[in-house]
Design a protein around this motif. Structure first.
Motif, PDB file in Angstrom:
ATOM      1  N   ILE A  87       4.661  30.345 -22.323  1.00 55.52           N
ATOM      2  CA  ILE A  87       5.393  29.929 -23.514  1.00 55.52           C
ATOM      3  C   ILE A  87       6.878  30.069 -23.191  1.00 55.52           C
ATOM      4  N   PRO A  88       7.593  28.955 -23.101  1.00 51.04           N
ATOM      5  CA  PRO A  88       9.021  29.030 -22.760  1.00 51.04           C
ATOM      6  C   PRO A  88       9.825  29.741 -23.851  1.00 51.04           C
ATOM      7  N   ALA A  89      10.954  30.290 -23.449  1.00 47.49           N
ATOM      8  CA  ALA A  89      11.860  30.929 -24.404  1.00 47.49           C
ATOM      9  C   ALA A  89      12.189  29.958 -25.537  1.00 47.49           C
ATOM     10  N   HIS A  90      12.236  30.469 -26.744  1.00 43.79           N
ATOM     11  CA  HIS A  90      12.581  29.732 -27.967  1.00 43.79           C
ATOM     12  C   HIS A  90      11.578  28.632 -28.339  1.00 43.79           C
ATOM     13  N   CYS A  91      10.395  28.651 -27.752  1.00 40.87           N
ATOM     14  CA  CYS A  91       9.317  27.750 -28.171  1.00 40.87           C
ATOM     15  C   CYS A  91       8.605  28.455 -29.331  1.00 40.87           C
ATOM     16  N   ARG A  92       8.797  27.947 -30.521  1.00 37.69           N
ATOM     17  CA  ARG A  92       8.281  28.611 -31.721  1.00 37.69           C
ATOM     18  C   ARG A  92       6.754  28.511 -31.756  1.00 37.69           C
ATOM     19  N   HIS A  93       6.121  29.694 -31.864  1.00 38.97           N
ATOM     20  CA  HIS A  93       4.665  29.773 -31.795  1.00 38.97           C
ATOM     21  C   HIS A  93       4.161  30.934 -32.651  1.00 38.97           C
ATOM     22  N   ARG A  94       2.856  30.941 -32.852  1.00 41.39           N
ATOM     23  CA  ARG A  94       2.215  32.030 -33.598  1.00 41.39           C
ATOM     24  C   ARG A  94       0.745  32.100 -33.214  1.00 41.39           C
TER      25      ARG A  94
END
Length: 104
Positions: free
Chosen positions: A79-86
């Motif tokens: 998951i790349p930095a600042h890739c919004r996820h949950r």
């Protein structure tokens, strides 16, 4: 000697986060979920990259700008930095054990 599957409580009110290793530019965590999800009101927006591996169980990681990804034992993703996820779902019937590596 330590084992990633040891010391998992029989009952988890909340997801369990345990830092295993920390360095100048990285951190390794064991995360244990049993039916837990990320807070409904927000997305993780981390300043660092995350590599995550499911060691046991199943989970679904949702992305704000993309398709959800289902992970089972042995599956991993970056998951790349600042890739919004949950975390949208984890198996409520068994623990899901994640190994997360955060790095710059």
């Amino acid at each position: 000697m330590l084992n990633l599957f040891d010391a998992i409580p029989a009952h988890l009110d909340d997801e369990m986060f345990e830092t295993l290793v920390i360095g100048e530019a990285m951190r390794v965590e064991r995360i244990v979920s049993r039916g837990h999800t990320s807070p409904a009101q927000g997305w993780y927006d981390q300043p660092h990259h995350e590599w995550v591996l499911v060691l046991k169980g199943k989970g679904v990681v949702a992305f704000e700008n993309g398709e959800p990804v289902t992970l089972a034992a042995g599956d991993y993703l970056t998951i790349p930095a600042h890739c919004r996820h949950r975390v949208a779902w984890t198996d409520p019937n068994e623990e899901t054990v994640w190994l997360a590596v955060y790095y710059e």
